[in-house]
Design an enzyme around this catalytic site. Structure first.
Site, PDB file in Angstrom:
ATOM      1  N   ASP A  27       0.917  -1.131   0.047  1.00 53.01           N
ATOM      2  CA  ASP A  27      -0.091   0.088  -0.388  1.00 53.01           C
ATOM      3  C   ASP A  27       0.893   1.456   0.073  1.00 53.01           C
ATOM      4  O   ASP A  27       0.252   2.137   0.559  1.00 53.01           O
ATOM      5  CB  ASP A  27      -1.235   0.060   1.068  1.00 53.01           C
ATOM      6  CG  ASP A  27      -1.406  -1.360   2.007  1.00 53.01           C
ATOM      7  OD1 ASP A  27      -1.857  -2.339   0.487  1.00 53.01           O
ATOM      8  OD2 ASP A  27      -1.642  -2.081   2.516  1.00 53.01           O
ATOM      9  N   GLU A 204     -10.603  -0.595  -3.422  1.00 46.77           N
ATOM     10  CA  GLU A 204     -10.035   0.164  -2.271  1.00 46.77           C
ATOM     11  C   GLU A 204      -9.314   0.462  -3.455  1.00 46.77           C
ATOM     12  O   GLU A 204      -8.783   0.779  -4.542  1.00 46.77           O
ATOM     13  CB  GLU A 204     -10.141  -1.044  -1.468  1.00 46.77           C
ATOM     14  CG  GLU A 204      -9.348  -2.298  -2.092  1.00 46.77           C
ATOM     15  CD  GLU A 204      -8.150  -3.134  -1.335  1.00 46.77           C
ATOM     16  OE1 GLU A 204      -9.619  -3.249  -0.464  1.00 46.77           O
ATOM     17  OE2 GLU A 204      -7.861  -4.019  -1.252  1.00 46.77           O
TER      18      GLU A 204
END
Length: 331
Positions: A27, A204
């Site tokens: 991420d 997401e």
């Protein structure tokens, strides 16, 4: 901005930047600030802290010292699953948006905010501004912020309680300040295509790129294994961004696994720019193998990677395909 060859490795002069850039960091986000530094943050594999690195060069992030700016609480709120931090500068302060859950209920994940008023995010103190209150009190994560024509927005992923079997959709809201939403909260994208529903129904990891009179929002879809991939939403800069009809979705993913390059599950991307100030750079995580033993989230081998990307004749980003690993060099 330049029109770099989409599949070329990121280069400065004759030197190739190493890929993976930072091992065991999922991420990822790289923010190039006006002070000339690149600031890097990402999910730590222990899911218990928020870290920062900085360097004058992208390659230098590989070996830059890492500073822990905040740690999970031993009990209560913000005690577990510290995921997907992002560093942003707003209103003359630094903010970190991140996902966290109570130590006693580790899947009750919500979005939280830290603030540092010092001009240097490695100095001063980080204050907990609290949880971002959303209309639904449901699983939410992966917040990012951007400004457009004087309005600050927050985009994030959240479970829609009205959809059976649904994991997360992409939502958007205006902000009253960097830690408070205001007005309508709208769904921009929910999983609908097969490539968004492989393993899990997931949208997401949103991130925004503005160019040429349009706003592009990338997001990641499906389970966090080799099927993980990147989708794209596009809106005209003159549109009402809080009108879901203003956004068009690519019917196919725009960045996917490459068996040829040995890169699997690319996603949760961000964007930055190379040292020349013009060449566009894609930041993302991926694994170097397809088969995973057990739960993908328990596998720590999602590594931060970077590569240049170009633009299609129609003005949309051309992310190309993941590049193969490169030989690491010193910064």
């Amino acid at each position: 901005m330049s029109f770099a060859v989409p599949n070329a490795p990121l280069a400065r002069g004759n030197r190739v930047h190493p890929n993976p850039l930072v091992p065991h960091r999922a991420d990822p986000q790289i923010h190039r600030h006006t002070d000339g530094f690149y600031y890097f943050t990402a999910t730590h594999p222990d899911y218990d802290r928020i870290v920062l690195r900085r360097s004058r060069t992208l390659a230098g992030l590989a070996t830059a010292d890492e500073s822990v700016i905040w740690r999970a609480h031993p009990t209560g709120d913000m005690g577990a699953h510290i995921w997907a931090p992002e560093l942003h500068r707003a209103d003359d302060s630094w903010y970190v948006y991140f996902a966290a859950a109570p130590a006693e209920d580790e899947w009750a994940i919500r979005v939280w905010v830290l603030e540092n008023t010092n001009p240097d995010p490695f100095q001063g103190s980080w204050t907990e501004k609290g949880r971002i209150e959303t209309a639904w009190d449901t699983f939410s994560l992966d917040a990012t912020t951007f400004t457009h024509r004087g309005t600050r927005y927050l985009a994030w992923a959240q479970q829609d309680p009205t959809r059976e079997g649904h994991n997360t959709a992409i939502l958007l809201s205006a902000m009253a300040n960097p830690w408070t939403l205001t007005g309508h909260q709208v769904i921009l994208s929910a999983p609908e295509y097969d490539w968004e529903c492989a393993g899990h129904q997931v949208n997401e990891g949103p991130y925004v790129l503005q160019r040429g009179g349009r706003i592009f929002l990338t997001y990641s879809a499906s389970a966090t294994d080799h099927r993980y991939c990147v989708g794209l939403l596009t809106a005209d800069a003159d549109a009402e961004l809080l009108d879901p009809a203003a956004w068009s979705k690519s019917p196919v993913p725009v960045f996917t696994s490459s068996a040829w390059a040995g890169v699997y599950g690319p996603g949760h991307n961000a964007f930055t720019v190379a040292e020349d100030g013009e060449t566009d750079v894609l930041v993302y995580h991926a694994r170097s193998y397809q088969e995973i033993d057990g739960e993908p989230l328990d596998d720590p081998n999602r590594h931060t990677r970077i590569q240049t990307f170009g633009w299609k004749p129609d003005g949309t980003p051309d992310l190309g395909a993941p590049v193969a690993e490169t030989v690491k060099e010193s910064a």
